[in-house]
Write a protein that holds these residues in place. Structure first.
Motif, PDB file in Angstrom:
ATOM      1  N   VAL A   1       0.961  -1.217  -0.207  1.00 12.09           N
ATOM      2  CA  VAL A   1       0.148  -0.036  -0.077  1.00 12.09           C
ATOM      3  C   VAL A   1       0.797   1.230   0.162  1.00 12.09           C
ATOM      4  O   VAL A   1       0.359   2.347  -0.426  1.00 12.09           O
TER       5      VAL A   1
ATOM      6  N   VAL B   1      -0.969   1.123  -5.698  1.00 13.11           N
ATOM      7  CA  VAL B   1      -2.298   1.773  -5.470  1.00 13.11           C
ATOM      8  C   VAL B   1      -3.193   1.763  -6.921  1.00 13.11           C
ATOM      9  O   VAL B   1      -4.192   1.677  -7.233  1.00 13.11           O
TER      10      VAL B   1
ATOM     11  N   LEU C   1      -2.032   6.200  -0.865  1.00 11.68           N
ATOM     12  CA  LEU C   1      -3.441   5.966  -1.247  1.00 11.68           C
ATOM     13  C   LEU C   1      -4.248   7.188  -1.800  1.00 11.68           C
ATOM     14  O   LEU C   1      -4.765   6.937  -3.031  1.00 11.68           O
TER      15      LEU C   1
END
Ligand SMILES: NC(=O)c1ccc[n+]([C@@H]2O[C@H](COP(=O)([O-])OP(=O)(O)OC[C@H]3O[C@@H](n4cnc5c(N)ncnc54)[C@H](OP(=O)(O)O)[C@@H]3O)[C@@H](O)[C@H]2O)c1
Length: 213
Positions: A51, A57, A88
């Protein structure tokens, strides 16, 4: 819905997968470690990624309806949660996919406290947990400041533990929910119901919400 989950092997992630599959959703789990793939239901598509890597992402959100993230950094590396959130928000600003973030209770307000945050209440957050609580507070602030992503932030109550899937719980916004016995608690299974309800209904777009019994 097509849902990508980061943190899929975690306590929250696993229950979110179960709930999403129960409702017929198409789930992609992003794992860092291929060796943990056998912990994931065989109906789930598994991909390998991190992540904190914006390219991952972007790659694993393209064409999806929602990205859910429920990652937890190791003790001592709590700031990774901030890096993960930045990643993110940068990646999803590109792919324009909704973000549902599993956050912390840290940024909730303690009831009847004149605005004290949970992170600053030593009874709720002992010193040993302050690092992750501060990281969760920073995570929420990043969302609040962000104008490019359709995010939603679910703060757990003080405790979230394995239990029953009852479907009966309360929902709030910025205040820690505490029951009449003084407990602030929900089962992981009911927390997962709240997550997938939000995934389906998007009732808390660009807002934080919380759930508890
Ligand atoms: N009261 C509260 O405020 C409260 C209570 C409980 C949980 N929470 C929050 O809820 C979230 C999830 O908690 P949990 O108990 O489910 O955590 P957990 O069981 O420790 O699971 C963490 C998951 O994150 C994954 N992960 C960690 N770093 C990653 C990365 N860089 N890229 C991709 N995956 C990564 C781990 O995968 P690996 O297998 O690769 O390590 C694992 O699947 C956390 O943010 C936690 O702070 C808050």
């Amino acid at each position: 819905m097509k849902i990508t989950i980061f943190g899929a092997t975690g306590n929250v992630g696993k229950r979110a997968i179960n709930e999403a599959l129960l409702r017929g959703h198409d789930v992609t789990a992003v794992l860092r470690n291929k060796a943990r793939a056998d912990e994931i239901n065989s109906a789930v598509k598994i991909v390998i990624g991190d992540v904190t890597n914006v390219d991952d992402v972007v790659k694993f959100s393209k064409g999806q309806d929602l990205v859910m993230s429920a990652t937890r950094p190791p003790i001592g590396l709590e700031n990774e949660l901030v890096v993960a959130t930045q990643s993110l928000l940068i990646g999803l600003a590109q792919t324009k996919v909704r973000l549902l973030l599993v956050g912390g209770a840290a940024s909730l307000i303690v009831p009847n406290s004149n605005g004290t945050l949970v992170v600053d209440d030593a009874e709720l957050v002992p010193l040993a947990w302050r690092g992750i609580a501060l990281a969760c507070l920073a995570q929420y602030q990043l969302c609040q400041e962000n104008e490019s992503v359709d995010w939603s932030y679910l703060s757990p109550p003080a405790m979230i533990i394995p239990g029953e899937r009852s479907g009966i719980f309360r929902q709030g916004n910025d205040e820690l929910l505490i029951d009449e016995q003084g407990n602030s608690i929900i089962s992981l299974e009911d927390f997962a119901i709240a997550l997938i309800d939000e995934a389906e209904l998007a009732k808390n777009s660009r807002k934080r919400f919380t759930v508890a019994y």
